[in-house]
Write an enzyme that holds these catalytic residues in place. Structure first.
Site, mmCIF file in Angstrom:
data_model
loop_
_atom_site.group_PDB
_atom_site.id
_atom_site.type_symbol
_atom_site.label_atom_id
_atom_site.label_comp_id
_atom_site.label_asym_id
_atom_site.label_seq_id
_atom_site.Cartn_x
_atom_site.Cartn_y
_atom_site.Cartn_z
ATOM 1 N N HIS A 506 -12.875 -2.971 -8.074
ATOM 2 C CA HIS A 506 -12.326 -3.551 -6.844
ATOM 3 C C HIS A 506 -12.366 -2.490 -5.742
ATOM 4 O O HIS A 506 -11.408 -1.754 -5.518
ATOM 5 C CB HIS A 506 -10.880 -4.011 -7.083
ATOM 6 C CG HIS A 506 -10.241 -4.662 -5.899
ATOM 7 N ND1 HIS A 506 -10.302 -6.018 -5.664
ATOM 8 C CD2 HIS A 506 -9.524 -4.144 -4.868
ATOM 9 C CE1 HIS A 506 -9.650 -6.311 -4.557
ATOM 10 N NE2 HIS A 506 -9.168 -5.178 -4.050
ATOM 11 N N ASP A 553 -12.883 -7.163 -16.519
ATOM 12 C CA ASP A 553 -13.749 -6.473 -15.555
ATOM 13 C C ASP A 553 -14.058 -7.439 -14.417
ATOM 14 O O ASP A 553 -15.170 -7.961 -14.295
ATOM 15 C CB ASP A 553 -15.023 -6.003 -16.258
ATOM 16 C CG ASP A 553 -15.825 -5.027 -15.403
ATOM 17 O OD1 ASP A 553 -15.370 -4.711 -14.281
ATOM 18 O OD2 ASP A 553 -16.905 -4.595 -15.845
ATOM 19 N N GLU A 562 -8.804 -1.937 -9.659
ATOM 20 C CA GLU A 562 -8.730 -1.118 -8.442
ATOM 21 C C GLU A 562 -8.297 0.312 -8.758
ATOM 22 O O GLU A 562 -7.286 0.533 -9.430
ATOM 23 C CB GLU A 562 -7.769 -1.712 -7.415
ATOM 24 C CG GLU A 562 -7.772 -0.920 -6.111
ATOM 25 C CD GLU A 562 -6.902 -1.523 -5.028
ATOM 26 O OE1 GLU A 562 -7.102 -1.179 -3.843
ATOM 27 O OE2 GLU A 562 -6.016 -2.327 -5.357
#
Length: 613
Positions: A506, A553, A562
């Site tokens: 992310h 994922d 993230e």
């Protein structure tokens, strides 16, 4: 007579350590004593001696056999003497080598922790904002956000997968990195990363100095955030685009009543001032800025401060400020040697506020929001190495007791924290993004283990049980190994490490090809794409698995994928602390952190009141 060990156990240290089977972090080699014994036995030849009377005609042979036997015995004795001398020489060489603070005490360049450390530091290069240096070494990154704060707030680091710059977690990251440099500079230097990590810290502190009037002795506001997360339309949350392509206005959020942010910034500048003590001008600038921020944070009232909690942004709001007061004051004492800071942080009122503001379930959980565990360990270091007495001893002892308690809570024998099926400790009690807390605990445990070893304290006292200090290092090793791939998913949660790692991180910059320049809404297709990121953000530690140990994922779910600079700072400091395993060699630097503290002659406690009948 042996001195009393005030931390429990005995001062006697057993030299018969049994190294744990880790992830390549202990390269000690020991000679096998059984092989030497076998060689000795093979040389101890026993000639056969006949029974009864020997015949006269064999007298000559008997005399000859006796001579040969004596010769052989002399050869054996000579060989044993040579072996003893060689063994003594080898033992002396080993002892001297282990005491030297050189590369040989560290694992080789192919060691897992060394490789992961190189990569984890590279993540900060990928998070840099502003005009990048020529040696930034991230090919898909470029200059970005060159108009922040009307050109007055250039630089700094983007927090995570967006382009927002938060002063609070960035300060915590710089404080942690500085702490690790002060403790383990020899290890950083041994793997060729000392200059790099210092550059990373300076990039952060240079930016923090721009967020307030660092040349003034008093200030009225600081910049807590650059970038927008509120409302609809074009902003840094709603838009999915590379920082290099941002062409919209980025507002600056300032605050005039944010004690936690200011105190954390003070801690960062104070800790960094010791890192850069050889650059006197810059170090003094950092110290002045730290003192100005601490005054702003506490309103020069310390434990009597009655301000409200911070609310500078939608994210990264502190749940309290008392822990930052202790944290910032402790670092300022180390940076300045000014005893007034030690008096503030060891005042029973401030200590009580800090401890009382923390829920019992979060004790020992160091994070960007909760600094108390780190502050208590730092102040315990002062007690362990500087041996202060009255009037500081009572509170310092309380802090030290707290440290022992939460160190015990990390061990598998204690039920304070649950663990996933793969063994990951759940310091955040099943909430998302667990790894940022785990790496900080791994660092604290390893560091305290090194403190115990440096003070010749062989054991940790947990209730009625004593645990060798190596148990703390073992805990840290298991947790870091889990993050690096020893888990049920067989996945490294550090991008670029090992063969299997998250592919859909992310992160806006990593998910969009450098050759394209999509607009605010056009970039959303890259966020939702199921394809792997076109740019590998090497060294990024993602948020981690859920409470069941499962990992998705998925680029759209930052709770799994993230990375953040605060989390990666914890990974860096844990890795450098674990380098070298438990072998003697470059351990902690006992003195650099205290370089500004003058010798203290503490007054004796007041005499007891006169006896009255």
């Amino acid at each position: 007579m042996k001195g009393r060990n005030i931390w429990g156990g005995t001062f006697e240290i057993s030299h018969e350590e049994t190294p744990r089977q880790g992830n390549g972090d202990d390269d000690r080699m020991t000679a096998d004593p059984s092989s030497i014994e076998e060689v000795k036995q093979s040389w101890l030849l026993r000639p056969e001696i006949g029974m009864g009377k020997k015949k006269k005609k064999r007298k000559c042979c008997s005399i000859m056999s006796s001579i040969i036997l004596k010769d052989r015995m002399m050869m054996v004795i000579g060989a044993l003497v040579v072996l003893c001398v060689l063994a003594a020489v080898i033992a002396i060489i080993v002892v001297v080598a282990r005491r030297q603070r050189h590369h040989r005490a560290l694992p080789g360049p192919d060691d897992n922790y060394t490789v992961a450390l190189h990569q984890a530091l590279m993540f900060f290069n990928a998070q840099r904002s502003g005009k990048l240096p020529k040696d930034n070494n991230v090919s898909w990154r470029g200059d970005s956000c060159l108009h922040d704060g009307k050109n007055n707030l250039l630089g700094g680091y983007y927090d995570g997968g967006n382009a927002i710059k938060y002063s609070f977690p960035a300060s915590f990251a710089m404080t942690m990195l500085s702490w690790s440099v002060l403790e383990y500079s020899a290890k950083y230097e041994a793997v060729g990363e000392l200059n790099h990590v210092k550059d990373i810290i300076k990039w952060g502190t240079d930016y923090l100095l721009k967020t307030f009037n660092s040349s003034a002795k008093s200030i009225h506001q600081i910049a807590a955030k650059v970038g927008d997360v509120n409302g609809k339309g074009v902003n840094d949350i709603n838009c999915w685009m590379r920082p290099e392509d941002i062409n919209y206005a980025r507002p600056v959020t300032t605050c005039s009543n944010c004690p936690a942010v200011a105190a954390e910034m003070a801690a960062a500048l104070a800790a960094a001032s010791i890192v850069f003590k050889d650059s006197q001008k810059y170090s003094k600038t950092l110290i002045q800025g730290a003192e100005t921020l601490y005054k702003f944070a506490t309103k020069e009232q310390g434990a009597n401060y009655n301000g409200g909690p911070d609310a500078p942004s939608k994210f990264y709001n502190s749940t309290g400020f008392w822990d930052e007061f202790v944290w910032g004051g402790a670092w300022l004492y180390c940076a300045t040697g000014n005893r007034s800071y030690l008096q503030i942080v060891t005042s029973p009122a401030l200590a009580g506020h800090a401890d009382g503001s923390l829920a019992s379930m979060n004790r020992g959980v160091l994070s960007w929001d909760n600094k108390l565990a780190g502050a208590q360990l730092l102040l315990s270091r002062i007690r362990m190495f500087l041996d202060y007495g009255y009037p500081y001893e009572e509170v310092l002892r309380e802090f030290h007791d707290r440290v022992s308690d939460f160190m015990c809570s990390y061990l598998l024998s204690y039920p304070n924290f649950n663990r996933t099926k793969g063994g990951l400790i759940e310091l955040n009690h099943g909430r998302p993004r667990p790894l940022q807390y785990v790496v900080n605990a791994a660092f604290l445990a390893t560091l305290y283990s090194d403190y115990l070893r440096a003070t010749m304290t062989p054991a940790l006292h947990c209730g009625a049980t004593f645990y060798r200090s190596e148990e703390l290092r073992h805990f840290a090793t298991t947790q870091i190994n889990y993050i690096l791939g020893n888990n049920p998913e067989s996945m490294s949660y550090v991008v670029g490490f090992a063969d299997r790692f998250p592919q859909r991180v992310h992160h806006r910059g990593a998910s969009i090809p450098k050759s394209t320049k999509p607009g605010c809404q056009e970039g959303l297709k890259w966020e939702k794409s199921q394809k792997p990121n076109p740019n590998i953000i090497v060294g990024a530690m993602v948020a981690g698995p859920d409470k069941y140990g499962d990992f998705k994922d998925n680029r759209t779910d930052g709770n799994y994928t993230e990375p953040t600079i605060a989390g990666n700072a914890g990974l860096v400091v844990a890795l450098v602390a674990l380098l070298g395993g438990s072998t003697p060699g470059p351990g902690i630097d006992r003195n650099s952190i205290f370089y500004a503290i003058p010798p203290m002659f503490t007054p004796p406690p007041p005499p007891p009141s006169p006896w009255k009948p």
